[in-house]
Design a protein around this motif. Structure first.
Motif, PDB file in Angstrom:
ATOM      1  N   SER A 176       0.823  -1.207   0.000  1.00  0.00           N
ATOM      2  CA  SER A 176       0.000   0.000   0.000  1.00  0.00           C
ATOM      3  C   SER A 176       0.858   1.259   0.000  1.00  0.00           C
ATOM      4  O   SER A 176       0.347   2.362   0.150  1.00  0.00           O
ATOM      5  N   GLY A 177       2.151   1.098  -0.167  1.00  0.00           N
ATOM      6  CA  GLY A 177       3.082   2.220  -0.185  1.00  0.00           C
ATOM      7  C   GLY A 177       4.488   1.719  -0.010  1.00  0.00           C
ATOM      8  O   GLY A 177       4.735   0.513   0.096  1.00  0.00           O
ATOM      9  N   ASN A 178       5.438   2.636   0.001  1.00  0.00           N
ATOM     10  CA  ASN A 178       6.832   2.246   0.190  1.00  0.00           C
ATOM     11  C   ASN A 178       7.021   1.601   1.561  1.00  0.00           C
ATOM     12  O   ASN A 178       6.718   2.216   2.590  1.00  0.00           O
ATOM     13  N   ASP A 179       7.511   0.377   1.557  1.00  0.00           N
ATOM     14  CA  ASP A 179       7.786  -0.349   2.797  1.00  0.00           C
ATOM     15  C   ASP A 179       6.554  -0.457   3.694  1.00  0.00           C
ATOM     16  O   ASP A 179       6.663  -0.505   4.926  1.00  0.00           O
ATOM     17  N   THR A 180       5.388  -0.497   3.080  1.00  0.00           N
ATOM     18  CA  THR A 180       4.134  -0.656   3.810  1.00  0.00           C
ATOM     19  C   THR A 180       3.336  -1.787   3.198  1.00  0.00           C
ATOM     20  O   THR A 180       3.134  -1.838   1.980  1.00  0.00           O
ATOM     21  N   LEU A 181       2.881  -2.714   4.044  1.00  0.00           N
ATOM     22  CA  LEU A 181       2.114  -3.870   3.598  1.00  0.00           C
ATOM     23  C   LEU A 181       0.740  -3.850   4.244  1.00  0.00           C
ATOM     24  O   LEU A 181       0.611  -3.589   5.441  1.00  0.00           O
ATOM     25  N   LEU A 182      -0.271  -4.133   3.445  1.00  0.00           N
ATOM     26  CA  LEU A 182      -1.642  -4.196   3.941  1.00  0.00           C
ATOM     27  C   LEU A 182      -2.096  -5.647   3.924  1.00  0.00           C
ATOM     28  O   LEU A 182      -2.132  -6.285   2.876  1.00  0.00           O
ATOM     29  N   LEU A 183      -2.438  -6.160   5.098  1.00  0.00           N
ATOM     30  CA  LEU A 183      -2.915  -7.529   5.243  1.00  0.00           C
ATOM     31  C   LEU A 183      -4.412  -7.502   5.528  1.00  0.00           C
ATOM     32  O   LEU A 183      -4.861  -6.861   6.482  1.00  0.00           O
ATOM     33  N   THR A 184      -5.182  -8.191   4.698  1.00  0.00           N
ATOM     34  CA  THR A 184      -6.639  -8.248   4.869  1.00  0.00           C
ATOM     35  C   THR A 184      -7.049  -9.679   5.164  1.00  0.00           C
ATOM     36  O   THR A 184      -6.733 -10.594   4.406  1.00  0.00           O
ATOM     37  N   GLY A 185      -7.730  -9.853   6.285  1.00  0.00           N
ATOM     38  CA  GLY A 185      -8.193 -11.177   6.679  1.00  0.00           C
ATOM     39  C   GLY A 185      -9.651 -11.378   6.312  1.00  0.00           C
ATOM     40  O   GLY A 185     -10.473 -10.485   6.511  1.00  0.00           O
TER      41      GLY A 185
END
Length: 230
Positions: free
Chosen positions: A72-81
């Motif tokens: 979702s951006g630089n060095d950003t991860l979005l985890l959706t359960g």
């Protein structure tokens, strides 16, 4: 206070390094050196282990659970359960950040929590990943096993639980995504549309409902469908 912090760190890092005992040690995958692309996509929850039942209690009522990871951006991860529990479908999201000076992931809103990534080889599954969530003073400490495929070898779960128990993490929760009986309550006639509780998370996670022509109806004003899922 310092003694408690030291005790927590020793407990946390006891999984790092090989010791003289028979328990296999986990192989750390430092978050700041990994290729983030390899973790994107879909992951299936297979098992959880902890030294305390309370730390994995949230997983017990779940019928199915899978995750999607995206950048979702630089060095950003979005985890959706995507969760199914007691006839209801739910989604929840978490934001993780990768820092060059840290070997773990920072969970937004929980800066005190360590989120360590371990190699799935510990469970004889190179394509799997193990996430350890740990907080100071043993407020939280659990291992979570995720697989790329919903029908991962059952021996993988067995190896994970066996090795976790060797580290005194004997409290456990695991899923079986093989054949299962799905019960759906309906009030309408046979052949009507299935209720919306059979949601996308079921189908995606492997709970694919068969044709209604195979159902067995129970007597009474409220009919119950029983059908085998694959």
């Amino acid at each position: 206070m310092w003694n408690k912090v030291v005790s927590w760190l020793l407990s946390l890092y006891s999984l790092f390094y090989p010791g003289p005992g028979p328990c296999p040690s986990l192989q750390l995958m430092p978050a700041n050196t990994l290729d983030q692309q390899q973790f994107l996509g879909k992951w299936y929850f297979r098992a959880a282990a902890s030294r305390h039942q309370a730390h994995i209690a949230k997983f017990k009522p779940l019928d199915s659970l899978w995750f999607s990871m995206e950048k979702s951006g630089n060095d950003t991860l979005l985890l959706t359960g995507h969760m199914h529990m007691k006839g209801k479908c739910m989604t929840e999201s978490w934001t993780y950040r990768v820092h060059m000076h840290r070997d773990d992931l920072e969970l937004e809103g929980k800066a005190h929590r360590r989120n360590l990534l371990w190699s799935g080889r510990w469970a004889n599954c190179p394509e799997c990943i193990i996430l350890q969530e740990a907080e100071p003073e043993e407020a939280l400490n659990r291992l979570l096993l995720y697989a790329r495929h919903r029908d991962a070898d059952p021996d993988v779960v067995a190896a994970f639980l066996r090795n976790a128990a060797c580290h005194n993490m004997s409290a456990k929760r695991y899923t079986s995504l093989g054949k299962r009986i799905v019960r759906l309550k309906i009030k309408n006639e046979l052949g009507a549309a299935l209720p919306t509780s059979v949601c996308n998370s079921w189908i995606t996670a492997g709970f694919r409902v068969r044709s209604v022509s195979r159902v067995l109806l129970q007597p009474g004003p409220q009919r119950e469908i029983k059908t085998v899922s694959m």
